[in-house]
Enzyme design. Structure first.
Site, PDB file in Angstrom:
ATOM      1  N   GLU A  88      -4.261 -29.223   3.701  1.00 45.53           N
ATOM      2  CA  GLU A  88      -3.126 -29.758   2.845  1.00 45.53           C
ATOM      3  C   GLU A  88      -2.953 -31.256   3.105  1.00 45.53           C
ATOM      4  OE1 GLU A  88      -1.262 -26.141   0.279  1.00 45.53           O
ATOM      5  OE2 GLU A  88      -0.245 -26.709   1.957  1.00 45.53           O
ATOM      6  N   CYS A 143       8.480 -31.248   4.093  1.00 40.07           N
ATOM      7  CA  CYS A 143       8.440 -30.989   5.370  1.00 40.07           C
ATOM      8  C   CYS A 143       8.455 -29.614   5.953  1.00 40.07           C
ATOM      9  CB  CYS A 143       9.581 -31.880   6.246  1.00 40.07           C
ATOM     10  SG  CYS A 143       9.224 -31.833   8.030  1.00 40.07           S
ATOM     11  N   CYS A 175      -2.537 -24.547  12.975  1.00 38.23           N
ATOM     12  CA  CYS A 175      -1.865 -25.453  14.004  1.00 38.23           C
ATOM     13  C   CYS A 175      -1.741 -24.695  15.336  1.00 38.23           C
ATOM     14  CB  CYS A 175      -0.354 -25.415  13.786  1.00 38.23           C
ATOM     15  SG  CYS A 175       0.720 -26.588  14.936  1.00 38.23           S
ATOM     16  N   CYS A 231       0.997 -38.225   4.131  1.00 37.80           N
ATOM     17  CA  CYS A 231       1.195 -37.223   5.111  1.00 37.80           C
ATOM     18  C   CYS A 231      -0.174 -36.588   5.472  1.00 37.80           C
ATOM     19  CB  CYS A 231       2.321 -36.272   4.683  1.00 37.80           C
ATOM     20  SG  CYS A 231       2.470 -35.231   6.079  1.00 37.80           S
ATOM     21  N   CYS A 266       6.113 -23.212  16.111  1.00 40.90           N
ATOM     22  CA  CYS A 266       7.452 -23.086  15.815  1.00 40.90           C
ATOM     23  C   CYS A 266       7.974 -22.411  14.871  1.00 40.90           C
ATOM     24  CB  CYS A 266       7.453 -25.094  15.429  1.00 40.90           C
ATOM     25  SG  CYS A 266       6.940 -25.918  16.588  1.00 40.90           S
ATOM     26  N   CYS A 280       8.782 -23.351  11.088  1.00 39.22           N
ATOM     27  CA  CYS A 280       7.665 -24.190  10.402  1.00 39.22           C
ATOM     28  C   CYS A 280       6.951 -23.136   9.747  1.00 39.22           C
ATOM     29  CB  CYS A 280       6.969 -25.213  11.188  1.00 39.22           C
ATOM     30  SG  CYS A 280       5.639 -25.963  10.643  1.00 39.22           S
TER      31      CYS A 280
END
Length: 421
Positions: free
Chosen positions: A128, A387, A148, A141, A152, A155
């Protein structure tokens, strides 16, 4: 598989990629979009362009691909018909496939992009990419990984598996796709009703590596992509308008500053190691003291090139007055801006966003200590584009989010509905 709570509790920090693609490779092979000058040179040599012509022909391709946004070799009128025919027979100017585009009520756009297959085990990875327009700038962005490496806990992207690193060509291609979609090429126009900057500049003026993935676990490709994006004869983005965000991969930070010469953002989010170990588990490898030492040594650091420290506001977790005062103490001597981020909820998250009064109080303490402490306005929440919300495996969520957006219900409404089908 997604990362389980049990795995997090056991100290799971990093994931291993399911697929490996050589740095700089161009999956799919045929498209010239996203390639470096050297890669274009090799591509031309492979179809028989004489050595004495290569420099000139690379410059011509570069201009058409990265300045004009050409989508067909036939547009390249300063090249002979024979060369254009050879190029068309061997290569394409294909972009990654845009699977879907969602437009937020605030003008933010999110694209789900499918990359070309890297081989028989890869059906085409999805990532994305988000465009955030304002009146005087347009920020793109971009993602650096499919999934990933990190875990975290606050997230959404961190909950999914790591498929592979994106190549430099695939990172650059996100910018090409965005400029196609918003008409950001000479002679092009934005879609009717689109919100784009009105200051007369390019519609994409800034790049932030804050999408899917940890950029500094893909440093080779990120640095190469930045070289292409910042080339003055093509995409012409200023390196001072490119920001790379890291959760704290300390060994790669000096290299990023020396080779890419970009702005740096640090996903800090906590002022005590025991809490940061939970929120940002890479802290168990590189603790806060090591991270801040690397920040102080970042090449080019100055008052004009401040480091941005990102701090997500989590209710009752990291948002006390004592946390604010400790944050100021930790950053003493580092030219810095502190970016306070209201937590953007996502399905299954155990965290809540701090109350607005608490965020304002935290910001006031930081500001009085002499640091700029803007509170980031959440953008694109109604399309899960804010975010910490990006996640490629969102087919069902995309449909639900789109439905809720059409009904005027924000992202919080999506979460209130629940995650059942």
């Amino acid at each position: 598989m997604a990362v389980s709570d049990a795995a997090r509790a056991a100290g799971f920090i990093e994931k291993t990629a399911e697929l490996t693609v050589a740095a700089g490779a161009a999956p799919g092979g045929a498209s010239l979009v996203g390639l470096t000058r050297d890669q274009l040179k090799d591509s031309l040599a492979a179809i028989g362009v004489p050595e004495r012509e290569l420099k000139m022909r690379v410059a011509q391709l570069w201009h058409w691909i990265y300045f004009r946004g050409a989508r067909d070799f036939a547009e390249m009128t300063n090249m002979g018909k024979e060369l254009r025919a050879k190029l068309a027979a061997a290569y394409t100017l294909a972009r990654p496939q845009v699977v879907s585009e969602q437009v937020s009520k605030d003008g933010t756009r999110k694209w789900l992009i499918r990359m070309a297959s890297t081989g028989p085990l890869d059906k085409g990875a999805e990532i994305e990419c988000v465009y955030i327009p304002e009146t005087d700038r347009g920020t793109l962005c971009v993602s650096s990984q499919v999934g990933c490496t990190l875990t975290c806990s606050f997230c959404h992207t961190g909950t999914q598996r790591l498929v592979r690193n994106l190549t430099s060509a695939e990172i650059v291609a996100q910018l090409i796709v965005a400029r196609d979609a918003i008409g950001d090429w000479p002679g092009a126009t934005p879609p009717e009703g689109a919100f784009v900057p009105n200051d007369g500049g390019r519609f994409v003026s800034n790049i932030v590596f804050m999408g899917m993935g940890e950029p500094l676990y893909n440093t080779d490709n990120v640095v190469t992509a930045i070289e292409v994006m910042s080339d003055g004869e093509g995409l012409t983005l200023s390196r001072r308008r490119i920001t790379v965000s890291t959760s704290g991969v300390v060994p790669q930070m000096e290299r990023l500053g020396a080779e890419a010469n970009t702005m740096l953002a640090i996903s800090l989010h906590a002022v005590r190691d025991e809490l940061r170990d939970e929120l940002v588990p890479i802290n168990r490898k590189y603790d806060i003291a090591q991270l801040l030492d690397a920040c102080r040594a970042y090449p080019g650091l100055s008052n004009a090139r401040r480091i941005t420290f990102e701090y997500v506001m989590l209710k009752g977790v990291n948002d006390s007055d004592a946390d604010a005062r400790k944050l100021v103490q930790l950053l003493k001597g580092i030219p810095a801006k502190i970016n306070l981020i209201p937590f953007n909820p996502w399905p299954g998250s155990k965290y809540e966003c701090s109350d607005w009064e608490r965020i304002e109080r935290f910001s006031e303490i930081v500001y009085r200590a002499g640091y700029a402490s803007p509170v980031r306005t959440p953008r694109g929440r109604d399309i899960l584009a804010a975010c910490g919300q990006l996640k490629s495996e969102t087919e069902k969520l995309r449909a639900r989010a789109r439905m809720m957006a059409e009904q005027g219900i924000g992202a919080e409404g999506v979460y209130a509905v629940g995650n059942g089908e």
